[in-house]
Each structure stands twice: as C-alpha cells, then as structure tokens.
Design a protein around this motif. Structure first.
Motif, PDB file in Angstrom:
ATOM      1  N   ILE B  68       0.840  -1.203   0.000  1.00 51.62           N
ATOM      2  CA  ILE B  68       0.000   0.000   0.000  1.00 51.62           C
ATOM      3  C   ILE B  68       0.874   1.250   0.000  1.00 51.62           C
ATOM      4  N   ASP B  72       0.070   0.607  -4.475  1.00 56.19           N
ATOM      5  CA  ASP B  72      -1.279   1.134  -4.250  1.00 56.19           C
ATOM      6  C   ASP B  72      -2.148   0.092  -3.559  1.00 56.19           C
ATOM      7  N   LYS B  74      -4.997  -1.233  -4.580  1.00 54.55           N
ATOM      8  CA  LYS B  74      -5.549  -2.270  -5.454  1.00 54.55           C
ATOM      9  C   LYS B  74      -4.611  -3.478  -5.532  1.00 54.55           C
TER      10      LYS B  74
END
Lengths: 672, 672
Positions: B68, B72, B74
């Motif tokens: 994260i 990111d 996702k």
C-alpha cells in the motif's frame, strides 16, 4: 620509465630463483634411505611431467594450427611460448620442490629455523619462477610484436592451456593417489599414513608436488598473465598516445615482483618459534611496499589517486577473501566445530553440515568481489567513462595479483613441508623430526586454505577483467540479458561448472578405484610386504595416477576450449558474452563452495583427532573421515578446476573474438 | 470469446473437485484402528495448517502494508486474495488427501482398481483446486480492476508468498520428521518403517501431506498463476486493441483446465494391472487435447501457427524434462546402478558418485530449456520484434503449465498412496493390502520424480517470462552485463541460491536434531512403549516439526523478499535485472542438481534393497542409507525451495518495479 623495468625485474626474479635453488641443492639430502625415498618421489614427479609433455605437444600443435587458421601466425607463436613459459615455471618449481622436501627433513634434525628456511626457499623458487617468467614472457612478446596486445593474448591462452593440464590433471593425480593410499592402507590394512609398506605412498607424495606445487603455480601463472593482458588490452584504446600509461600494468607488476623478492627475503630470515608469523611478516611487508609504490606512481603517472584506489581495492579484497576462507575452514572458528559436533550423529549429518557450510561460505567472498568491482569501476570515473571504469576493474585484478610471487612461495612451501614429513616417516627418522615437519605442515595447511581463497578471488577478478576485454575486442557495447541468445548463453554458461565439477569428481573416483585395486593386489600378491621385508612396486601406482590424470582431463579440456567457440559461432558474440557471464558467476560460487566444504571437513576430522567428540577411532571420527574423503576431490580437484575453467573459457573467447565477431550467430541468422 | 470461458472453466474445475471430494468421503474409512491412525494424521496436518495461518496473517498484513505504501491499495487487495486463494487450494487439497489416504488403504482390501481410483481422486482434488482457484482468481481480479494487469501481479505475489511457506516450511517439516523417524526408529531402535511404536511416525506421515501435497500444490499454483500473469503483461502492450488476443493466455489456460478434467476422468476409470499406464494414458490424452485445440486457436485468433509453435515447445520441453529426470533417478538406468555399485566401497564414494550424477544431470534439462527459449522467441518473429519474441517465451511457459491440473493430480496421488501404506502397516492390515499400496506407492515415486522435474522446468520458464515482464515494466531495453551494477547483480544473484540451500539444509538438520532428541526421550521415558502396550506422544513430535518448520523459514523468506528490493533501491533496476538473471540461472541448476542427486540416492538404496550388492543390511546398503539421508533434504527441501526462490524474487521485482524504476540506484548515484 619504459619496458626495461619489467624485463629487469623478471630477470632478477629468475636470478633469485636460481640462487635459492642452488642454495637448496648444496644442503645435505640426508642418509641413504632418505635419498632413496626422495629419489622415488622425484622420479615419480618427473615421470608425470614427461608423460604430460607428450600429451601437451599434441595439444599445443593442434590448438596452434587452429589459431593459425582462425587468427594469425603471430598469435599462434605467442600461444606456443605462453605454454612453454608456463611449462618451464612448473618444471623448475617442481624439480626444486622435490629436492627441497628431503633437505627440509634432514634440516629438521638440527632445528626448525633451518627446516623452515629450506622449505620456504623451495616454495620461493616456484613463486619467483611464476612471476619472473610471466612478466618476462609478456614483455618480450609485447616488444617483439610491436606493442600489439591482441597478438599477446595468445600468450595468455598458452598459459591457460598448461594450467588446465597442470591443475586439473594434477588435481586428479593427487586425489587418486591420496584416496587409494588412505582407503586401502589406513582403513583396510590399518597401517599408518606415509608408511613405506603402502604401495601408493610414493604416488601420494608425488601428488602433493604435482597438484599443490605445479598445479597451483600454473593456476596463478595464468591469473597473473591474464590480468596483465586484460589491463593492457583495456588500456590500449584509452592511452594510445601515452606510452607510460599504456604500459602501466607492466610497471605495476614489476613493482610487485620487487616487493615479492623483498618479502621473500624477509620471511626466509625470520627466526623463532612461530613459522606462521615469519610468513605473515614477509607477506605484509611485500603488500605494504606495493601499496606505497602505487600511491606514488598513481599520482606521478596519472596525476590523481584514482588508480591507487582501484589497485588497493584489489589487494585488500584478495587478502580479505583469503582470511575469510580461514573462518570457514579452520577449527578455531564455529563452523568446523559444528561439523565436528554433527559427526556424532553419523556421516550423513557430517556431509549435510559440511555442504551447508561450504554453500554458506560463498556469501562474504562474493560480496567482497562485488565491492571491489563497483569500487574500482567508479573510483576511476566509470559513471561517465565506461572504458575507464572497466580499466579500473582490470587494475584491481593486477593489484590483487601483484604479489603473486610471494603468495605462490607461501603456498608451495606447504606441500614441501608435507613431503618432508612423509620422508621423515618413511625413513624412520626420530620423532622430534616429524614433530618439526608436522608443525611446518600445519602452518602450510592454513596457508594453503588462504591460498586457495586467493586463487579463486584472483581467478574471478581476472576472468571479469578478461570479459571486459572480450567485449571491447568484439565491439560489443552491450551484452543484453533481454535478448534470448544472451539469456540462453547465461543458462548454458552457468551449467558448465556443474558439468565440469561432475566430470572431475567422477575422474577422481575412477582413478582412485584403479589405485585401490592395485594397492589391494600388491598387498595380496607380494609376499613379505606387510612385514616390511619387501619393497612395494611404487612405480606401478605412480603410473596409474599419471595415466588416469592425463586421460581423464582430455574431455573436460576439450569442453572448456570448444564450447565457447561453438556457442560463439552458433549464437553470436553477445550470446558468448552471456555464456562467459554465466560460467564465471556459477564457477566462482562452486569453486568457493567446494574449496571451503572440503577444507572444513578436513579440519573437522583433524579437530576430532585432537581428542574431542571421542577422538580418533570413535564413531564421530569415522563419520568425519567420510566427510574428509568426500572433501578431497572437492577441495583439491573439482574446486580448483573451476578457476581454470572460467579463465580458460574467457581467454579462448578473447583470442577467437575476431572470428566470432565476423562469423558468429550462424544459428540465429537462420531466423532472420 | 470472452472472459466467461475462464470463469466457467474455473468453476467447472471446482465442481469436479467437490464431486471427487464427496465421492471420497462416502467411502468407508475402515476399522476403528484405521480411523484412529488416520485421525492422528489428519489432525496433525490441520494443526500444521492452523499454526501456519497464524504466521501467515502477520506476514500478509506486513507485506500488504508495504505494498500500500510503495504501490497502491488495489495491488495490495490482489496480493491478499492471491494469498487467500492459494491457502484455500492447499487447505482443501490437504483436507481431502488426509481423508483419501485411509480410504485408499481400506479399498486396497478389496482390490487395486478401487484403491487407485480413490488415491487418484484425492490427488485430482488438489490438482483441480489449484487450476480452478488459480484461473478463477486471476480472471475475477482482472475483470474487477478493469483489465489492469499491473494490479493483478499482486495476485501472483500473494500466490508466491504462500508457496514460500507451504513449500519451504513443508519441506523442512517433512524431512525433520522423516530423518527423526528413520534415525532413531529404524537405525537405533531397529523397528520397521511406519511402526506405530515410533513417536515420529505420525509426523512423518503428516509430512508427506504437508510437503508433497500442499507444498507441491502451492509451488505449481504459483507457477501457473505467474506464467499467465507474465503472458498477460507482455501481451498488454502488443494487443491493446484486440481483446481476444489480449486475453489469449486465459483462453489457453481454460482449454488446459478442460483437457485436465478429461484426462483425470480417463485416468480414474482405467483398470488393470498397471497403474502407471492408467496415469500415462490420462496425461497423454490431456496433452493431446491441448495441442489440438491450440493448433486451431492459433490459426483462428492469430491467423498463423506461430503461437501454436511457441506453446508446443513449452509442452514438449516440460514433458521431456520430466522424462529425463527419470533417466538420472530411476534404477532402470545406469546412473543409479553406478551409485549402488560405488556404495560397495563405502559411504564416501556413494556421496561423491551421487553428487556427480546430480551435477551431470543438469546438462540436458538446461539445453532443453535453452531450446524452448530460443524456439518460442524466434518462431514468434522475435528477430524483428523483440516484444513479440518475449511474448512467445511467456506462451511457452503457459503452454507447459496448461495441464497443471493433471500434473498436480498425478503428483499428489503419490503421497496419498504412501500414506495409505503407512496406515495399513500401523493398523496391521493383511500383507496383501500393503502389497497393493506398495505398488501404488512405487508408481507414485516415479511420478514424483517426473513431477519434480516438471516443477523445476516450469519454475524456470515462468521466472524467465516474469523477468521479461519486469524489464518491460521498468522500461529497460537492456540489462547490460558490461555495466558493473549488472555484473555485481549477477554475482550476488547467483550466490543467493547457494545461501538459500545452505540455510534450508541447516534448518532440516536443526529440526531433525530436535526430533531425534524427542524420539529418544520417549523411547526411554515412556514405559511399555517398545512392547506396544503404550501409545507414544505423537502430538509432541508433530508440534516439533510444525514449530521448527515455521520458525526456520522466516529468515530465508525475508531474504527472498527483501534482497531484490534492497538491491533495486541501492543499485538500480538494471542491476536488479542482473540479480534475477543470476538467481534464476544458478537457482535452476541447483534445483536440478539437488533434486536428482537426492532422487538417485533414494533409488540406489531401494535398488540395493532388492538384493544386489549384498542387499539389505550389507555394508553397501549402509553406505546407500547415508546417501539417502543426505538426499532427503536435497530432494525434498532445498532443491524444491529453489523453485520458490527464483519465482518469488522475480515477482517481488515485478510488483515493486515502479518504485525501483523511480527511486532505484541510490548507491550508484553517489558516484555520479
């Protein structure tokens, strides 16, 4: 400064070698029994060399013809002389070593100092022959062929070819004899080591000379010559207008020769109880002299201290790799102690533990080599000038090898002391003599382990430097791992050391089996042998080792020479670059792994023999003996063979670079 | 054609898995004693999984946070689900395997056909779970995140992380238990294999499930997912306007799933005396179906047969590598016979000979992989379009892995049959039962050896394909071996597998020692144990293996994940490319070497047990047992761990590529 300096230094080294040699010859060779034993060893060693030369002539002629066809006659001439110079160094060094051994034993009757002096002088003859003939040969052909360094690479190939025979053949020889002598003599017949009743005992002692004196000498001769050639090649385009800078690698090596001579003289004169200290003092003074001189030369010739930095990084890393080797292979540290402890649960755990230590021991040396590569590249300004950076890597290699004379002297001293012990045993000299030779020998074992680490480190750096030279000569700006040819080259290259290790281990096994059969036969068929009334047929055992060693190295030898050429022709120059990259990386790792596993097993056994974990004869000891036996071909045959493999493959590629650049990539062209 | 196909095929695979599973559950689990023993094994396996999950949660959370921050959310989500899907496949496969084992034993009372069917159905559950969850998960996240393949690489990292725990941890588990059970039980106490009096016997049987079912499954789940991700990534830029071509790797895998299901159904129905033939028939029909479908699809979707060629090369090479493995590890061929013969001169020669065979056995598989790489690259027109060529390599990997469902089924069948034999022994079933399970088990040993070869080959090709994806994602056009960073990366990368092998071997040693102590303690302290009056404390031994396996894999795990990131940050994206190149090349070689040495020793021992060279109890047999013991961590821990290492390092690099491309090379920038 000009090319007189390396020629003078080379001659000076040879003069000292001759002086030491005649000094040794003047010493007493002891009583008749000693002379007889020493005679067997000397004759055995010479018999091996003579037989080897017969093979060599065929080999040299074949490769020379190949070079004439593919390249030119000048390179072929350099090749032939490279081979001859290496042969001379080996012949001379081994001849003197087989005289020094018995005289060391005789001198040990009167005291340790003199014995050390003779043994070390014997080693120094090998060391000084290597650097003397190396620098002399290189410089002569450099001058004769009008500074055409491309031609002189042939000299390096000649040196490499002999190293193949001397190191790989010698490694097979020494271990076949060793395993044969141990398994039947010590284990089956229960007679002590170096017992004259053992038919393989002479072959075993010859093996020390063939493998550890001549083999090690040829290995470092190759590294020495190769590193200088690489630096000269890379400097060629950089300094075409500045002759002093151009020949700087030869100047640096000359300084190294002088430093080695001084270091040897100091080590020889040392007295006192601790022979290790004497050798260390000489080595450190020699190294310090190179560092000081380089510091001055770097500023005088290049106007900065960048060159000094690159050379220093090589010298330091070479020393550190040697020292680190000790941590993994000496019983003073935890790794060997752990293997010894694991021996209590049987030979399987001894083996697993030793393999794990050897594999683990690759980490630090590789990190050191990585640091030397990065440091020597960037200190020379490689970030903005790649060619200069690569030159820096080659200087690190030359720097590491500058005191080769000293390193080989310290290294070759070990087997001489070992031989002296054997002769003392076989001639039934008083135990005080054996005590002294044992002490000298144990120092020799430590120096041998350090020397092996140094040989690997220098082979790695030399191979990397030659790799850069190869790229330059084939006009490659990139060896791109994202092209499938390079990737495939990398995979195949990484596989070759495994194949080479497998073949050489098998060879030792085969040769040792023949030896075992023969020793068993003699014990059975010669009446009165075990009672000491009859002399065994030493010559037969020497013959077996000799024949096996030479026969068994043909296939790996052909492999090392032909594979680079074939891959270059089929897949092109870039893929061949990948092949070398793969072979060097996995070769260095296997070399370190095998040398250190072998060294650690050896010392774990000796450690147990001091009385821990049940001592000699205990189950732990039996397990440790298994480890030691597995370690024998590891540390003395297959491991050292890697040094040769990676250098030989690289220099073959360098010599045949013009052909590969012109005609390479036949297979891939089909797809275009 | 669209993404419904892979989703439907994935669901279909899971439906069949459930059907087989409930079919197995319906079968009789035998008498109370059998249920009791099977209960111990089942509970032990589940205990391992539960403890593993505790570690996994911490690990997954930590890595997810790292993702994260660095990438990111996702990608982190995909990572978490990749891990969960792999966990589910392992959990389901192992749960069913530990039910199928006892039912196989019970079925063997009535005949071979039914026993084979149950054992193979158990394996099929694992196989179909792997491909079903693999393709389903990938497709779902591919759709959910709007065809953003970069995000979906997180799924691959999740799969890799679980593979690390399952394969490496499982490998340590199974060998610690095996060595402990053998050394104390068989050697010291003299009780037979699988004797219920042996406290480690349950842990040993659990180990078969943990290592050979769940570990192998996770390994191939990772390869399966990784190869598809790589092909999708490389196709992303090539076919951005053509959705059918874009998702072709998923279509190909769907066909593979269908072919696997059909192959499994055929293999399950086969009857007769030769179980090997049944498995082969299913495998060949499955492979043939993929080939035929690919032939049609290649022309329909791409308008030529180039894609067919690339896929075919992967399929053929995968099969050939498996078959070649048999030559080096089966007693039907000369290599194993030679090791057996060498055992007559003691364990040292057994070891040397086995190491030599393993190293030698690297040659042919590497040449095959090289051919597949070159062929799949150039058949796709890589000579003029590099990106298309690299896509070809990734298709070869997907092709090789298309029938993974079938491969895992055949592979996981082995340990179930092995377990069935153990249960039969411990429950004192009639010897006719044991004869049938032994027969099924011996077929399982052959399929296991072939499966290992296949796992290595697919790991190598997957890693190479991911390597190409990594280069694309970091916008590298070249990973140039002539830059010192890449060269250093190569050296360090080549060293990591040695380090990893060393660490995992040591771990087995440590864990086995703990087990040995515990088994000895129980024999000594539990009265009536040897007389069979008292039950040993199985759970304690299971605990020891579990704790050791999980503890010992933390360090290697951290190493595999952090080293690529650290090297990338310090030395830059290109040097990290060198690191991967080095790790993949030396990792594949060590994997083949260790797997085949281990397999060859194992079968040399079994060969001697058939009565040759003195048979069971002879000195040759004792020496062969040493070889087998050394081979245990070779073939079941350290060797397979290489597969994970190379894939995990490559996919870590791929996931963190954006960070490395942006911030990498901190150390080298200092010099600029």
């Amino acid at each position: 400064m000009n090319l007189y300096l390396p020629i003078i230094c080379g001659i000076l080294a040879l003069i000292f070698a001759f002086a030491f040699s005649s000094g040794i010859t003047k010493e007493s060779a002891g009583n008749d029994r000693m002379k007889e034993i020493a005679g067997y060893i000397h004759d055995g060693a010479m018999a091996f060399l003579m037989r080897e030369y017969k093979y060599l002539i065929i080999f040299i002629v074949a490769v020379a013809v190949l070079i004439i066809i593919a390249i030119d006659i000048k390179t072929a001439i350099c090749f032939i002389f490279g081979a001859i110079f290496s042969i001379c160094a080996g012949y001379f060094g081994m001849k003197v070593a087989t005289k020094a051994n018995v005289r060391t034993a005789e001198a040990a009757r009167t005291g340790q100092d003199k014995a050390l002096k003779i043994a070390f002088s014997g080693g120094a003859v090998m060391g000084l022959s290597v650097v003397g003939l190396g620098i002399l040969g290189l410089t002569i052909f450099y001058v004769v062929f009008g500074n055409d360094i491309n031609v002189v690479t042939g000299f390096g190939l000649g040196a490499s070819s002999i190293a193949l025979f001397a190191r790989v053949g010698g490694g097979i020889y020494t271990k076949a004899a060793d395993v044969g002598a141990d398994l039947v003599g010590k284990v089956e017949a229960g007679i002590p080591e170096d017992d004259p009743r053992n038919p393989a005992v002479i072959a075993d002692n010859v093996g020390d000379n063939v493998g550890d004196v001549a083999g090690m000498g040829a290995d470092l001769f190759e590294s020495y010559v190769g590193s200088i050639i690489s630096a000269l090649t890379l400097g060629y385009t950089l300094f075409s207008n500045d002759k002093t800078k151009l020949i700087f690698p030869l100047i640096l090596s000359s300084i190294g020769v002088l430093a080695s001579i001084i270091g040897i003289l100091i080590a020889r004169r040392s007295k006192g109880d601790n022979p290790q200290k004497a050798l260390n003092t000489g080595t450190y003074i020699g190294g310090a002299l190179v560092i000081i001189s380089t510091f001055i030369l770097s500023s005088n010739i290049f106007g900065n201290y960048r060159v000094f930095g690159a050379i220093l990084s090589g010298l330091i890393v070479g020393t550190l790799i040697g020292k680190v080797t000790e941590i993994y292979t000496s019983a003073d540290y935890k790794y060997v102690k752990k293997i010894a402890r694991q021996s209590e649960t049987g030979s399987a755990t001894t083996i697993i533990s030793g393999l794990a230590v050897g594999m683990y021991s690759t980490m630090i040396p590789i990190i050191f080599i990585a640091i030397a590569v990065l440091f020597s590249f960037y200190i020379m300004g490689g970030a903005s000038d790649v060619a200069m950076g690569l030159y820096g890597i080659s200087l690190a290699a030359v720097g590491m090898l500058s005191t080769t004379g000293l390193t080989v002297a310290v290294d070759a001293y070990g087997p001489i002391a070992d031989n002296a012990g054997g002769i003392a045993e076989m001639s039934e000299l008083p135990s005080s003599v054996r005590e002294i030779t044992d002490k000298l020998d144990s120092v020799g074992n430590t120096t041998a382990a350090i020397g092996k680490g140094f040989a690997i480190g220098s082979a790695a750096l030399t191979a990397l430097a030659l790799f850069a030279s190869y790229a330059q000569k084939t006009n490659l700006n990139s060896i791109n791992l994202l092209t499938p040819g390079t990737l495939v080259g990398l995979l195949l290259g990484a596989m070759l050391p495994f194949l080479f290790a497998s073949m050489t281990m098998e060879s030792v096994g085969k040769a040792a089996n023949e030896m075992i059969e023969e020793v068993r036969r003699q014990f059975k068929e010669i009446p009165g042998l075990m009672e000491g009334k009859e002399t065994p047929d030493y010559k037969k055992c020497v013959d077996i080792s000799t024949a096996a060693a030479l026969k068994e190295m043909i296939l790996p030898g052909i492999l090392a020479i032909l594979v680079p050429i074939i891959i270059g022709i089929l897949l092109g120059a870039e893929a061949l670059g990948g092949l070398i990259g793969g072979a060097v990386s996995s070769g260095v790792l296997i070399a370190i792994f095998m040398a250190n596993s072998g060294g650690a097993w050896d010392n774990a056994k000796k450690y147990i023999e001091t009385g821990v974990h049940g001592g000699k004869g205990s189950n732990a000891h039996k397990a440790a003996v298994v480890g030691d036996t597995v370690g024998d071909p590891f540390k003395d045959t297959s491991g050292p063979a890697m040094n040769i493999l990676i250098k030989l493959m690289t220099i073959v590629s360098l010599v045949f670079a013009p052909v590969i650049a012109a005609y390479g990539g036949v297979l891939l062209n089909l797809f275009k």
